[in-house]
Design a protein around this motif. Structure first.
Motif, PDB file in Angstrom:
ATOM      1  N   GLY A 168       0.685  -1.187  -0.138  1.00 49.14           N
ATOM      2  CA  GLY A 168      -0.023   0.090   0.026  1.00 49.14           C
ATOM      3  C   GLY A 168       0.725   1.118   0.051  1.00 49.14           C
ATOM      4  O   GLY A 168       0.175   2.436  -0.290  1.00 49.14           O
ATOM      5  N   ALA A 169       1.939   1.198  -0.145  1.00 52.94           N
ATOM      6  CA  ALA A 169       2.879   2.374   0.088  1.00 52.94           C
ATOM      7  C   ALA A 169       2.920   3.188  -1.195  1.00 52.94           C
ATOM      8  O   ALA A 169       2.954   4.397  -0.940  1.00 52.94           O
ATOM      9  CB  ALA A 169       4.382   1.996   0.450  1.00 52.94           C
ATOM     10  N   CYS A 170       2.577   2.723  -2.125  1.00 51.74           N
ATOM     11  CA  CYS A 170       2.522   3.449  -3.403  1.00 51.74           C
ATOM     12  C   CYS A 170       1.072   4.103  -3.624  1.00 51.74           C
ATOM     13  O   CYS A 170       0.506   4.313  -4.780  1.00 51.74           O
ATOM     14  CB  CYS A 170       2.660   2.620  -4.620  1.00 51.74           C
ATOM     15  SG  CYS A 170       1.641   1.244  -4.707  1.00 51.74           S
ATOM     16  N   THR A 171      -0.115   3.718  -2.733  1.00 48.02           N
ATOM     17  CA  THR A 171      -1.453   4.202  -3.266  1.00 48.02           C
ATOM     18  C   THR A 171      -1.725   5.615  -3.540  1.00 48.02           C
ATOM     19  O   THR A 171      -1.156   6.552  -2.950  1.00 48.02           O
ATOM     20  CB  THR A 171      -2.407   3.785  -1.986  1.00 48.02           C
ATOM     21  OG1 THR A 171      -1.960   2.458  -1.625  1.00 48.02           O
ATOM     22  CG2 THR A 171      -3.732   4.055  -2.246  1.00 48.02           C
ATOM     23  N   VAL A 172      -2.612   5.676  -4.560  1.00 47.79           N
ATOM     24  CA  VAL A 172      -2.860   6.952  -5.212  1.00 47.79           C
ATOM     25  C   VAL A 172      -4.558   6.961  -5.460  1.00 47.79           C
ATOM     26  O   VAL A 172      -5.057   5.627  -5.216  1.00 47.79           O
ATOM     27  CB  VAL A 172      -2.222   7.237  -6.382  1.00 47.79           C
ATOM     28  CG1 VAL A 172      -0.685   7.478  -6.314  1.00 47.79           C
ATOM     29  CG2 VAL A 172      -2.411   6.544  -7.628  1.00 47.79           C
ATOM     30  N   HIS A 173      -5.072   8.020  -6.089  1.00 45.28           N
ATOM     31  CA  HIS A 173      -6.639   7.956  -6.155  1.00 45.28           C
ATOM     32  C   HIS A 173      -6.727   8.102  -7.756  1.00 45.28           C
ATOM     33  O   HIS A 173      -5.771   9.053  -8.150  1.00 45.28           O
ATOM     34  CB  HIS A 173      -7.441   9.042  -5.596  1.00 45.28           C
ATOM     35  CG  HIS A 173      -7.354   8.988  -4.185  1.00 45.28           C
ATOM     36  ND1 HIS A 173      -7.719  10.070  -3.193  1.00 45.28           N
ATOM     37  CD2 HIS A 173      -7.137   8.087  -3.310  1.00 45.28           C
ATOM     38  CE1 HIS A 173      -7.760   9.579  -2.023  1.00 45.28           C
ATOM     39  NE2 HIS A 173      -7.313   8.439  -1.832  1.00 45.28           N
ATOM     40  N   VAL A 174      -7.331   7.184  -8.314  1.00 41.58           N
ATOM     41  CA  VAL A 174      -7.666   7.230  -9.752  1.00 41.58           C
ATOM     42  C   VAL A 174      -9.116   7.282  -9.721  1.00 41.58           C
ATOM     43  O   VAL A 174     -10.063   6.559  -9.205  1.00 41.58           O
ATOM     44  CB  VAL A 174      -7.329   6.177 -10.533  1.00 41.58           C
ATOM     45  CG1 VAL A 174      -7.637   6.356 -11.810  1.00 41.58           C
ATOM     46  CG2 VAL A 174      -5.452   6.149 -10.352  1.00 41.58           C
ATOM     47  N   ASP A 175      -9.959   8.296 -10.297  1.00 40.63           N
ATOM     48  CA  ASP A 175     -11.270   8.626 -10.131  1.00 40.63           C
ATOM     49  C   ASP A 175     -11.764   8.462  -8.831  1.00 40.63           C
ATOM     50  O   ASP A 175     -12.961   7.886  -8.499  1.00 40.63           O
ATOM     51  CB  ASP A 175     -12.068   7.572 -11.266  1.00 40.63           C
ATOM     52  CG  ASP A 175     -11.991   7.729 -12.421  1.00 40.63           C
ATOM     53  OD1 ASP A 175     -11.628   9.076 -12.715  1.00 40.63           O
ATOM     54  OD2 ASP A 175     -12.090   6.946 -13.288  1.00 40.63           O
ATOM     55  N   GLY A 176     -11.172   8.759  -7.855  1.00 44.04           N
ATOM     56  CA  GLY A 176     -11.491   8.825  -6.241  1.00 44.04           C
ATOM     57  C   GLY A 176     -11.408   7.416  -5.800  1.00 44.04           C
ATOM     58  O   GLY A 176     -11.764   7.205  -4.474  1.00 44.04           O
ATOM     59  N   ASN A 177     -10.747   6.368  -6.327  1.00 43.33           N
ATOM     60  CA  ASN A 177     -10.663   5.215  -5.908  1.00 43.33           C
ATOM     61  C   ASN A 177      -9.051   4.850  -5.512  1.00 43.33           C
ATOM     62  O   ASN A 177      -8.258   5.341  -6.156  1.00 43.33           O
ATOM     63  CB  ASN A 177     -11.076   4.076  -6.993  1.00 43.33           C
ATOM     64  CG  ASN A 177     -12.468   4.096  -7.119  1.00 43.33           C
ATOM     65  OD1 ASN A 177     -13.373   4.097  -6.199  1.00 43.33           O
ATOM     66  ND2 ASN A 177     -12.696   4.185  -8.397  1.00 43.33           N
ATOM     67  N   ALA A 178      -8.927   4.234  -4.285  1.00 39.31           N
ATOM     68  CA  ALA A 178      -7.512   3.945  -3.942  1.00 39.31           C
ATOM     69  C   ALA A 178      -7.008   2.871  -4.871  1.00 39.31           C
ATOM     70  O   ALA A 178      -7.507   1.567  -5.090  1.00 39.31           O
ATOM     71  CB  ALA A 178      -7.399   3.407  -2.307  1.00 39.31           C
ATOM     72  N   VAL A 179      -5.640   3.208  -5.575  1.00 39.34           N
ATOM     73  CA  VAL A 179      -5.333   2.226  -6.343  1.00 39.34           C
ATOM     74  C   VAL A 179      -3.793   2.095  -6.025  1.00 39.34           C
ATOM     75  O   VAL A 179      -2.949   3.092  -5.844  1.00 39.34           O
ATOM     76  CB  VAL A 179      -5.475   2.912  -7.897  1.00 39.34           C
ATOM     77  CG1 VAL A 179      -4.623   2.104  -8.829  1.00 39.34           C
ATOM     78  CG2 VAL A 179      -6.965   3.046  -8.262  1.00 39.34           C
ATOM     79  N   ARG A 180      -3.211   0.949  -6.136  1.00 39.93           N
ATOM     80  CA  ARG A 180      -1.958   0.563  -6.206  1.00 39.93           C
ATOM     81  C   ARG A 180      -0.959   1.097  -7.418  1.00 39.93           C
ATOM     82  O   ARG A 180      -1.084   0.125  -8.373  1.00 39.93           O
ATOM     83  CB  ARG A 180      -1.471  -0.768  -5.586  1.00 39.93           C
ATOM     84  CG  ARG A 180      -2.461  -1.406  -4.467  1.00 39.93           C
ATOM     85  CD  ARG A 180      -1.890  -0.406  -3.249  1.00 39.93           C
ATOM     86  NE  ARG A 180      -2.774  -0.857  -1.940  1.00 39.93           N
ATOM     87  CZ  ARG A 180      -2.768  -1.803  -1.173  1.00 39.93           C
ATOM     88  NH1 ARG A 180      -1.901  -2.406  -1.312  1.00 39.93           N
ATOM     89  NH2 ARG A 180      -3.645  -1.731  -0.263  1.00 39.93           N
ATOM     90  N   SER A 181      -0.416   2.129  -7.490  1.00 38.84           N
ATOM     91  CA  SER A 181       0.387   2.525  -8.453  1.00 38.84           C
ATOM     92  C   SER A 181       1.400   1.806  -9.068  1.00 38.84           C
ATOM     93  O   SER A 181       1.800   1.859 -10.177  1.00 38.84           O
ATOM     94  CB  SER A 181       0.847   4.094  -8.316  1.00 38.84           C
ATOM     95  OG  SER A 181       1.798   4.173  -7.388  1.00 38.84           O
ATOM     96  N   CYS A 182       2.104   0.880  -8.001  1.00 34.55           N
ATOM     97  CA  CYS A 182       3.331   0.178  -8.543  1.00 34.55           C
ATOM     98  C   CYS A 182       2.739  -1.179  -9.438  1.00 34.55           C
ATOM     99  O   CYS A 182       3.568  -1.581  -9.921  1.00 34.55           O
ATOM    100  CB  CYS A 182       3.803  -0.550  -7.263  1.00 34.55           C
ATOM    101  SG  CYS A 182       3.133  -1.849  -6.394  1.00 34.55           S
ATOM    102  N   ILE A 183       1.521  -1.402  -9.388  1.00 30.23           N
ATOM    103  CA  ILE A 183       1.219  -2.655 -10.313  1.00 30.23           C
ATOM    104  C   ILE A 183       0.093  -1.959 -11.431  1.00 30.23           C
ATOM    105  O   ILE A 183      -0.457  -2.685 -12.148  1.00 30.23           O
ATOM    106  CB  ILE A 183       0.431  -3.670  -9.645  1.00 30.23           C
ATOM    107  CG1 ILE A 183      -0.730  -3.294  -8.667  1.00 30.23           C
ATOM    108  CG2 ILE A 183       1.490  -4.395  -8.840  1.00 30.23           C
ATOM    109  CD1 ILE A 183      -1.377  -4.347  -8.237  1.00 30.23           C
ATOM    110  N   THR A 184      -0.104  -0.759 -11.567  1.00 32.46           N
ATOM    111  CA  THR A 184      -1.104  -0.155 -12.559  1.00 32.46           C
ATOM    112  C   THR A 184      -0.105   0.369 -13.676  1.00 32.46           C
ATOM    113  O   THR A 184       0.606   1.491 -13.567  1.00 32.46           O
ATOM    114  CB  THR A 184      -1.882   1.168 -11.914  1.00 32.46           C
ATOM    115  OG1 THR A 184      -2.492   0.821 -10.727  1.00 32.46           O
ATOM    116  CG2 THR A 184      -2.845   1.813 -12.920  1.00 32.46           C
ATOM    117  N   PRO A 185      -0.475  -0.116 -14.805  1.00 29.92           N
ATOM    118  CA  PRO A 185       0.306   0.296 -15.918  1.00 29.92           C
ATOM    119  C   PRO A 185      -0.108   1.853 -16.392  1.00 29.92           C
ATOM    120  O   PRO A 185      -1.377   2.155 -16.412  1.00 29.92           O
ATOM    121  CB  PRO A 185      -0.082  -0.523 -17.179  1.00 29.92           C
ATOM    122  CG  PRO A 185      -0.550  -1.727 -16.422  1.00 29.92           C
ATOM    123  CD  PRO A 185      -1.162  -1.277 -15.253  1.00 29.92           C
ATOM    124  N   VAL A 186       0.895   2.698 -16.559  1.00 34.17           N
ATOM    125  CA  VAL A 186       0.505   4.067 -16.906  1.00 34.17           C
ATOM    126  C   VAL A 186      -0.623   4.317 -18.153  1.00 34.17           C
ATOM    127  O   VAL A 186      -1.536   5.082 -18.302  1.00 34.17           O
ATOM    128  CB  VAL A 186       1.633   4.994 -17.121  1.00 34.17           C
ATOM    129  CG1 VAL A 186       2.590   4.639 -18.478  1.00 34.17           C
ATOM    130  CG2 VAL A 186       1.366   6.528 -17.076  1.00 34.17           C
TER     131      VAL A 186
END
Length: 155
Positions: free
Chosen positions: A48-66
């Motif tokens: 969870g250290a990489c969590t950001v919001h995408v459309d208001g939802n918590a998303v793990r950015s380390c596994i989310t392809p740009v």
């Protein structure tokens, strides 16, 4: 082959050049946009250290392809509030002194903010469940729970 993409990050459009569309969003945020709220923890979406919001939802950015972001808005810890006007969850973490080493705090705050945005007046059990997938090794869990309860009561 390098290509330029536009990302809506913290309410601003940023042009970034990427070599690989599967590059994790975390790398673009940290390396290209110099946003250091999201941290590299496990690289597997588990801490969870990489969590950001995408459309208001918590998303793990380390596994989310740009490339999967498109024009959806991304909010990082830096875009949640400001030093002058912290987001209520940020202020609650300050008030409760809920930070020890600070590595997990980005994820805790971002997960809690998304959770509180969808859940009014949560129980302690709901808060614990919402934060269960965010790992902290310092032992500030009691303060973190108090901070989320405090922010929820201000909501």
């Amino acid at each position: 082959m390098a290509r330029s993409i536009a990302l809506n990050v913290n309410r601003r459009v940023a042009q970034v050049t990427i070599d690989d569309p599967n590059m994790p969003l975390l790398y673009v945020l940290r390396n290209n946009l110099e946003l250091h709220g999201p941290k590299f923890g496990c690289g597997l979406g588990q801490c969870g250290a990489c969590t950001v919001h995408v459309d208001g939802n918590a998303v793990r950015s380390c596994i989310t392809p740009v490339s999967s972001i498109g024009n959806r808005p991304v909010i990082t810890l830096e875009g949640l509030g400001t030093i002058e006007e912290p987001h209520p969850i940020q202020q609650a973490f300050i008030d409760e002194q809920a930070v020890q080493c600070g590595y997990c705090i980005n994820g805790m705050i971002m997960e809690a903010a998304a959770f509180l945005g969808k859940t009014g007046n949560p129980s302690e059990e709901q808060i614990r469940e919402a934060l269960a997938s965010n790992l902290c090794r310092c032992g500030t869990h009691v303060r973190i729970l108090r901070a989320v309860r405090r922010a929820a009561s201000r909501g």
